[in-house]
Design a protein around this motif. Structure first.
Motif, PDB file in Angstrom:
ATOM      1  N   GLN A   8      19.236 -51.191  -4.222  1.00 41.10           N
ATOM      2  CA  GLN A   8      19.693 -52.085  -3.157  1.00 41.10           C
ATOM      3  C   GLN A   8      18.658 -53.178  -2.902  1.00 41.10           C
ATOM      4  OE1 GLN A   8      20.790 -50.024   0.432  1.00 41.10           O
ATOM      5  NE2 GLN A   8      21.294 -51.888   1.537  1.00 41.10           N
ATOM      6  N   ASP A   9      17.382 -52.791  -2.895  1.00 41.12           N
ATOM      7  CA  ASP A   9      16.304 -53.760  -2.675  1.00 41.12           C
ATOM      8  C   ASP A   9      16.267 -54.806  -3.799  1.00 41.12           C
ATOM      9  OD1 ASP A   9      15.639 -52.336  -0.431  1.00 41.12           O
ATOM     10  OD2 ASP A   9      13.855 -51.396  -1.287  1.00 41.12           O
ATOM     11  N   VAL A  10      16.409 -54.333  -5.032  1.00 40.85           N
ATOM     12  CA  VAL A  10      16.364 -55.237  -6.188  1.00 40.85           C
ATOM     13  C   VAL A  10      17.541 -56.205  -6.159  1.00 40.85           C
ATOM     14  CG1 VAL A  10      16.637 -55.339  -8.698  1.00 40.85           C
ATOM     15  CG2 VAL A  10      15.009 -53.738  -7.693  1.00 40.85           C
ATOM     16  N   SER A  11      18.738 -55.698  -5.958  1.00 41.60           N
ATOM     17  CA  SER A  11      19.921 -56.566  -5.961  1.00 41.60           C
ATOM     18  C   SER A  11      19.848 -57.589  -4.830  1.00 41.60           C
ATOM     19  CB  SER A  11      21.211 -55.751  -5.866  1.00 41.60           C
ATOM     20  OG  SER A  11      21.280 -55.044  -4.656  1.00 41.60           O
ATOM     21  N   PHE A  12      19.367 -57.168  -3.673  1.00 38.81           N
ATOM     22  CA  PHE A  12      19.211 -58.084  -2.540  1.00 38.81           C
ATOM     23  C   PHE A  12      18.194 -59.174  -2.869  1.00 38.81           C
ATOM     24  CE2 PHE A  12      17.303 -59.427   1.498  1.00 38.81           C
ATOM     25  CZ  PHE A  12      18.440 -59.758   2.228  1.00 38.81           C
ATOM     26  N   PHE A  13      17.079 -58.772  -3.467  1.00 41.29           N
ATOM     27  CA  PHE A  13      16.026 -59.728  -3.814  1.00 41.29           C
ATOM     28  C   PHE A  13      16.512 -60.727  -4.856  1.00 41.29           C
ATOM     29  CE2 PHE A  13      12.685 -60.967  -6.804  1.00 41.29           C
ATOM     30  CZ  PHE A  13      11.815 -61.630  -5.954  1.00 41.29           C
ATOM     31  N   VAL A  14      17.119 -60.234  -5.945  1.00 45.90           N
ATOM     32  CA  VAL A  14      17.546 -61.120  -7.033  1.00 45.90           C
ATOM     33  C   VAL A  14      18.662 -62.055  -6.575  1.00 45.90           C
ATOM     34  CG1 VAL A  14      18.567 -61.227  -9.344  1.00 45.90           C
ATOM     35  CG2 VAL A  14      16.785 -59.533  -8.841  1.00 45.90           C
ATOM     36  N   ASN A  15      19.616 -61.534  -5.819  1.00 48.36           N
ATOM     37  CA  ASN A  15      20.683 -62.402  -5.303  1.00 48.36           C
ATOM     38  C   ASN A  15      20.123 -63.499  -4.409  1.00 48.36           C
ATOM     39  OD1 ASN A  15      23.468 -61.704  -6.182  1.00 48.36           O
ATOM     40  ND2 ASN A  15      22.884 -59.667  -5.489  1.00 48.36           N
ATOM     41  N   GLY A  16      19.148 -63.143  -3.591  1.00 46.45           N
ATOM     42  CA  GLY A  16      18.510 -64.147  -2.735  1.00 46.45           C
ATOM     43  C   GLY A  16      17.774 -65.193  -3.548  1.00 46.45           C
ATOM     44  N   VAL A  37      26.386 -58.213 -16.537  1.00 44.44           N
ATOM     45  CA  VAL A  37      25.470 -57.391 -17.333  1.00 44.44           C
ATOM     46  C   VAL A  37      25.132 -56.108 -16.578  1.00 44.44           C
ATOM     47  CG1 VAL A  37      23.195 -57.270 -18.435  1.00 44.44           C
ATOM     48  CG2 VAL A  37      24.543 -59.371 -18.590  1.00 44.44           C
ATOM     49  N   VAL A  38      24.949 -56.207 -15.274  1.00 44.26           N
ATOM     50  CA  VAL A  38      24.720 -55.005 -14.456  1.00 44.26           C
ATOM     51  C   VAL A  38      25.911 -54.053 -14.585  1.00 44.26           C
ATOM     52  CG1 VAL A  38      24.471 -54.118 -12.096  1.00 44.26           C
ATOM     53  CG2 VAL A  38      23.147 -56.124 -12.819  1.00 44.26           C
ATOM     54  N   GLU A  39      27.110 -54.598 -14.450  1.00 43.05           N
ATOM     55  CA  GLU A  39      28.320 -53.772 -14.576  1.00 43.05           C
ATOM     56  C   GLU A  39      28.383 -53.104 -15.946  1.00 43.05           C
ATOM     57  OE1 GLU A  39      31.474 -56.524 -13.811  1.00 43.05           O
ATOM     58  OE2 GLU A  39      30.910 -56.807 -11.709  1.00 43.05           O
ATOM     59  N   GLN A  40      28.041 -53.855 -16.980  1.00 44.79           N
ATOM     60  CA  GLN A  40      28.122 -53.328 -18.338  1.00 44.79           C
ATOM     61  C   GLN A  40      27.062 -52.269 -18.626  1.00 44.79           C
ATOM     62  OE1 GLN A  40      30.364 -53.733 -20.816  1.00 44.79           O
ATOM     63  NE2 GLN A  40      31.639 -54.981 -19.469  1.00 44.79           N
ATOM     64  N   VAL A  41      25.828 -52.448 -18.132  1.00 41.10           N
ATOM     65  CA  VAL A  41      24.806 -51.413 -18.396  1.00 41.10           C
ATOM     66  C   VAL A  41      25.190 -50.105 -17.720  1.00 41.10           C
ATOM     67  CG1 VAL A  41      22.819 -52.922 -18.820  1.00 41.10           C
ATOM     68  CG2 VAL A  41      23.212 -52.064 -16.513  1.00 41.10           C
ATOM     69  N   LEU A  42      25.779 -50.209 -16.542  1.00 39.34           N
ATOM     70  CA  LEU A  42      26.210 -48.992 -15.849  1.00 39.34           C
ATOM     71  C   LEU A  42      27.357 -48.325 -16.604  1.00 39.34           C
ATOM     72  CD1 LEU A  42      26.054 -50.185 -12.126  1.00 39.34           C
ATOM     73  CD2 LEU A  42      24.530 -48.567 -13.271  1.00 39.34           C
ATOM     74  N   GLU A  59      19.683 -50.509 -14.712  1.00 43.97           N
ATOM     75  CA  GLU A  59      20.275 -51.356 -13.680  1.00 43.97           C
ATOM     76  C   GLU A  59      19.253 -52.341 -13.118  1.00 43.97           C
ATOM     77  OE1 GLU A  59      23.079 -51.092  -9.666  1.00 43.97           O
ATOM     78  OE2 GLU A  59      22.359 -49.245 -10.598  1.00 43.97           O
ATOM     79  N   ILE A  60      18.042 -51.870 -12.896  1.00 43.26           N
ATOM     80  CA  ILE A  60      16.984 -52.750 -12.392  1.00 43.26           C
ATOM     81  C   ILE A  60      16.679 -53.852 -13.399  1.00 43.26           C
ATOM     82  CG2 ILE A  60      14.511 -52.864 -11.831  1.00 43.26           C
ATOM     83  CD1 ILE A  60      14.840 -50.022 -10.608  1.00 43.26           C
ATOM     84  N   ALA A  61      16.537 -53.471 -14.663  1.00 41.77           N
ATOM     85  CA  ALA A  61      16.234 -54.456 -15.707  1.00 41.77           C
ATOM     86  C   ALA A  61      17.361 -55.480 -15.837  1.00 41.77           C
ATOM     87  CB  ALA A  61      15.989 -53.756 -17.041  1.00 41.77           C
ATOM     88  N   ALA A  62      18.605 -55.012 -15.716  1.00 46.16           N
ATOM     89  CA  ALA A  62      19.746 -55.929 -15.816  1.00 46.16           C
ATOM     90  C   ALA A  62      19.721 -56.961 -14.685  1.00 46.16           C
ATOM     91  CB  ALA A  62      21.048 -55.141 -15.796  1.00 46.16           C
TER      92      ALA A  62
END
Length: 198
Positions: A8-16, A37-42, A59-62
């Motif tokens: 959650q922290d990573v997605s919030f940070f990257v989206n911001g 890419v996140v959807e596909q790695v999962l 997921e973090i790397a994606a």
């Protein structure tokens, strides 16, 4: 494994970061590409036999793999790694955990050369669009982006030839990629070849 909150922290940070700094002229490497890419790695990760921690790292790397485009086009992977490392250090991630994220991001660099099953998964996730029915639209967005950032322009015939060469040389690495994505990619390749031959 890190706490589930890290995602959650990573997605919030990257989206911001994308909202603040991702150039609007990027027509292919937009926020949506990273989300896909996140959807596909999962999805590919869940089809594969990997550990929960590995899925988390994927997921973090994606999320981070194209973050470097906020600052540079050429060698963006290096900047993406810097951004990921700096952020993960603030979350007290162990050094070996961070290093594995670095390896995953590095694996997405073209030409892809993964050294592990998880690296194969992120490589295939990053290239899953090659197997999409929407491939022509993805291709055109990349063509526009290269014209802007690399000053490379192509006639329709030249672009088709470039796509044929790339799709022919490219191959998927994971079992899912080889069994599911590859036949769909071949379908796209046949369409372009048919157009080229007319």
């Amino acid at each position: 494994m890190m706490s589930a909150d890290i995602i959650q922290d990573v997605s919030f940070f990257v989206n911001g970061l994308f909202d603040r700094a991702l150039p609007k002229e990027l027509t292919f490497h937009q926020k949506r590409h990273t989300e896909e890419v996140v959807e596909q790695v999962l999805f590919i990760g869940e089809q594969s036999i990997i550990l929960e921690e590995q899925l988390q790292m994927l997921e973090i790397a994606a999320w981070f793999h194209d973050s470097g485009y906020c600052y540079t086009y050429i060698n963006h992977e290096v900047k993406s790694i810097d951004i990921a490392v700096d952020f993960l250090k603030t979350r007290d991630c162990p050094a070996d955990y961070i290093q594995k994220i670095e390896y995953l991001i590095t694996a997405t660099r073209l030409p892809q050369n993964p050294f592990s099953r998880v690296e194969e998964i992120i490589c295939d996730a990053d290239m899953a669009h090659l197997a999409s029915d929407n491939y022509p639209a993805y291709s055109e967005r990349l063509r526009k982006e290269w014209a802007i950032y690399l000053n490379k322009t192509y006639t329709d015939e030249e672009w088709d030839k470039l796509n044929i060469d790339f799709l022919t040389k490219h191959h998927y690495f994971s079992k899912y990629g080889q069994q599911v994505l590859e036949p769909l990619k071949q379908k796209q390749l046949r369409k372009i070849k048919s157009k080229w031959e007319q």
